[in-house]
Design a protein around this motif. Structure first.
Motif, short mmCIF file in Angstrom:
data_model
loop_
_atom_site.label_atom_id
_atom_site.label_comp_id
_atom_site.label_asym_id
_atom_site.label_seq_id
_atom_site.Cartn_x
_atom_site.Cartn_y
_atom_site.Cartn_z
N SER A 61 0.72 -1.35 -0.16
CA SER A 61 0.09 0.03 0.03
C SER A 61 0.94 1.44 0.14
O SER A 61 1.58 1.46 1.02
CB SER A 61 -0.93 0.08 1.34
OG SER A 61 -1.75 1.04 1.30
N LYS A 62 0.55 1.92 -0.97
CA LYS A 62 1.47 3.36 -1.13
C LYS A 62 0.38 4.29 -2.13
O LYS A 62 0.55 3.77 -3.44
CB LYS A 62 2.78 3.27 -1.66
CG LYS A 62 3.75 2.64 -0.75
CD LYS A 62 5.23 2.51 -1.31
CE LYS A 62 5.54 1.13 -0.91
NZ LYS A 62 5.00 0.00 -1.44
N HIS A 63 -0.09 5.35 -1.53
CA HIS A 63 -0.73 6.21 -2.63
C HIS A 63 -0.47 7.55 -2.30
O HIS A 63 -0.56 8.11 -1.25
CB HIS A 63 -2.42 6.05 -2.35
CG HIS A 63 -2.64 4.53 -2.13
ND1 HIS A 63 -2.47 3.61 -3.39
CD2 HIS A 63 -3.31 3.65 -1.17
CE1 HIS A 63 -3.05 2.35 -2.72
NE2 HIS A 63 -3.48 2.63 -1.36
N LEU A 64 0.20 8.41 -3.22
CA LEU A 64 0.83 9.53 -3.03
C LEU A 64 -0.06 10.75 -3.60
O LEU A 64 -0.47 10.83 -4.85
CB LEU A 64 2.12 9.53 -3.88
CG LEU A 64 2.99 10.93 -3.49
CD1 LEU A 64 3.34 11.04 -2.03
CD2 LEU A 64 4.33 10.79 -4.32
N ILE A 65 -0.53 11.76 -2.69
CA ILE A 65 -1.18 12.74 -3.09
C ILE A 65 -0.36 13.88 -3.40
O ILE A 65 0.49 14.24 -2.34
CB ILE A 65 -2.39 13.05 -2.13
CG1 ILE A 65 -3.40 11.91 -2.02
CG2 ILE A 65 -3.09 14.41 -2.60
CD1 ILE A 65 -4.34 12.34 -0.92
N ALA A 66 -0.25 14.62 -4.35
CA ALA A 66 0.64 15.64 -4.58
C ALA A 66 -0.26 16.93 -4.93
O ALA A 66 -1.11 17.09 -5.80
CB ALA A 66 1.46 15.55 -5.84
N LEU A 67 0.07 18.16 -4.05
CA LEU A 67 -0.84 19.52 -4.14
C LEU A 67 0.09 20.27 -5.25
O LEU A 67 1.06 20.29 -5.48
CB LEU A 67 -1.16 20.03 -2.96
CG LEU A 67 -2.06 19.31 -1.96
CD1 LEU A 67 -1.84 17.98 -1.62
CD2 LEU A 67 -1.99 20.32 -0.70
N LYS A 68 -0.86 21.39 -5.76
CA LYS A 68 -0.34 22.25 -6.63
C LYS A 68 0.83 23.01 -5.94
O LYS A 68 1.95 23.61 -6.75
CB LYS A 68 -1.45 23.28 -6.97
CG LYS A 68 -2.41 22.59 -7.93
CD LYS A 68 -3.52 23.41 -8.25
CE LYS A 68 -4.46 22.85 -9.16
NZ LYS A 68 -5.83 23.81 -9.21
N ASN A 69 0.92 23.23 -4.61
CA ASN A 69 2.17 24.14 -3.96
C ASN A 69 3.22 23.11 -3.84
O ASN A 69 4.19 23.66 -3.13
CB ASN A 69 1.55 24.74 -2.80
CG ASN A 69 1.20 23.54 -1.67
OD1 ASN A 69 1.22 22.58 -1.71
ND2 ASN A 69 0.65 24.17 -0.71
N GLY A 70 3.05 21.97 -4.30
CA GLY A 70 4.43 21.04 -4.09
C GLY A 70 4.27 20.15 -2.75
O GLY A 70 5.06 19.33 -2.77
N THR A 71 3.45 20.24 -1.95
CA THR A 71 3.09 19.46 -0.66
C THR A 71 2.93 18.19 -1.04
O THR A 71 1.89 17.88 -2.11
CB THR A 71 2.13 19.85 0.49
OG1 THR A 71 2.50 21.44 0.62
CG2 THR A 71 2.05 19.08 1.34
#
Length: 466
Positions: free
Chosen positions: A15-25
């Motif tokens: 299990s690994k699910h990566l959320i990337a925000l527009k500000n780079g977080t």
């Protein structure tokens, strides 16, 4: 905002699910070990598919090793952020990750002692020091707490009913004045579990990451578990005078087995043979569960009124030392050995299977899900010859399975878990943690229930979230 699926994509583990925000977080949901994938397992566990140094936060749904087992490697490779989880998950993850480090080092040492010409030396993925550092980065967030990770990112956990401390993860992320609600189911437990409370309902989500391990299965009634255990133990120990070897996950499954065997004793039916739990980790996990009686369902609470130790019974002994474990294989007397891991891929149980698989008097009893390429999966599939520690062994022992023993919900449970959602408001439902064919069948069922936008991500696939 994007989400990428770097594990448990068209497979059950890792299990690994990566959320990337527009500000780079970057927010990583779980960081689990791939298990039981045959010869590709090591390669999968060596490569994240992203840069650990760029991940800001990690949210851990629960402590099973296929969800937390690569956290120490993530930390060793540069992740410095906080790890958010429930208090019970922190307690369990600490002992599970430390045990994983020890098993990896022991298995590598054993394999390297028997190294053949041209074969590469095996190395552990991480050390006990890496585990200690990882635990230092954990922060407790309790169920139902509305927690602000940073401005624009809020987290809430609800009880997923899977194991002690397990949670569904609910994120509300605000970007450029717009809020997006993301739910990750983690692993969903059963409604009517032997020990635990049922999964909680949760608020409406825009995007849902949904586990699907048993997305095309219905479990049988839980009630006959005691009867099935009794039949296997009587037939093997009392009639054939052999041993019953039960690979069982240290957290959850081992405690369910002990509870069922304790139930047989309360009814005066427990066979008079020695019972061994050969796993120091299982002993620690059982004590942690005893320390959290608030998680028990009402049925267990009723039993506690007449039996203060629901995991203890006559003839039970917890094995700690390696020498004691080895001695079990030299003892010819009938007995029952419960030992980790549940898929029979590592740990002491692999040695017990190797030493008992060639005798038709013995029984290997599988009591839950096994990835098809794992040793347990191959035994369930009826393979006549299996590889254990690089050597081939003929399967002469009887192999049986109690399929109804699962901490994962079946498709009725999964649909119940989603029943509080308005399907029309769910922009996309991603199926994770399942075999592809199972996920395809579950996707069809979900669409019949109104969820029109169902995706089954591929390994490393990335999606744009509106």
């Amino acid at each position: 905002m994007t989400i990428a699926f770097h594990g448990a994509a068209r497979t059950v583990t890792g299990s690994k699910h990566l959320i990337a925000l527009k500000n780079g977080t970057q927010i990583l949901l779980d960081c689990g070990l791939f298990q039981g994938m045959g010869r590709v397992t090591d390669k999968l566990n060596d490569y994240f598919g992203f840069n650990p140094k760029k991940v800001n936060y990690l949210i851990l749904s629960h402590a099973h090793i296929d969800h937390c087992g690569l956290l120490p490697k993530l930390v060793a490779e540069g992740f410095e952020g906080q790890i958010f989880c429930t208090s019970a998950t922190m307690d369990l993850a600490r002992i599970l990750m430390m045990d994983s480090a020890k098993i990896q080092m022991q298995d590598a040492e054993y394999a390297n002692r028997n190294l053949r010409e041209g074969e590469e030396m095996e190395e552990a993925l991480y050390t006990e020091e890496d585990v200690t550092k990882t635990v230092g980065q954990m922060k407790i967030v309790e169920y139902e707490e509305d927690f602000e990770i940073e401005e624009g990112i809020r987290l809430k956990f609800t009880d997923a009913g899977h194991i002690l401390g397990s949670a569904a993860v609910h994120l509300t992320i605000t970007e450029e004045g717009k809020s997006t609600r993301i739910t990750f189911s983690g692993d969903v437990g059963r409604y009517g579990d032997l020990l635990l409370k049922s999964p909680q309902q949760f608020d409406q989500a825009d995007y849902i990451l949904m586990e699907s391990t048993y997305g095309d299965s219905l479990h049988k009634d839980l009630d006959p578990i005691e009867d099935m255990l009794l039949e296997v133990i009587n037939n093997t120990c009392n009639i054939k005078k052999g041993k019953v070897i039960i690979p069982a996950f240290a957290v959850g499954r081992t405690q369910e087995l002990l509870y069922a065997l304790n139930g047989l004793e309360l009814k005066g039916k427990l066979p008079d043979v020695p019972f061994y739990v050969d796993s120091p980790l299982s002993s620690k996990a059982t004590q942690i569960l005893k320390d959290h009686p608030e998680v028990y369902n009402n049925g267990v609470k009723e039993i506690l009124k007449v039996d203060h130790d629901i995991f203890g019974f006559k003839g039970l002994r917890f094995i700690e030392g390696v020498e004691e474990s080895i001695a079990l294989n030299a003892d010819p007397r009938p007995c029952v050995i419960i030992s980790a891991s549940g898929m029979a891929e590592a740990g002491r149980v692999k040695h017990h299977i190797r030493n008992n698989i060639g005798n038709q008097k013995n029984t290997i009893l599988m009591v839950g899900y096994c990835e098809p390429n794992s040793l347990g999966g191959k035994l369930i599939a009826g393979e006549k010859v299996v590889e254990i520690f690089r050597d081939e062994y003929e399967v002469k022992a009887e192999v049986q399975s109690i399929k109804s023993m699962s901490a994962h919900g079946d498709y009725d449970d999964l649909l119940h878990f989603l029943s509080g959602q308005d399907p029309a408001q769910v922009k996309q439902l991603f199926l994770v943690h399942g075999e592809y064919e199972v996920q395809q069948n579950f996707a069809t069922r979900l669409k019949d229930h109104g969820f029109k936008h169902v995706a089954i991500p591929e390994y490393h696939q990335e999606y744009e979230l509106e």
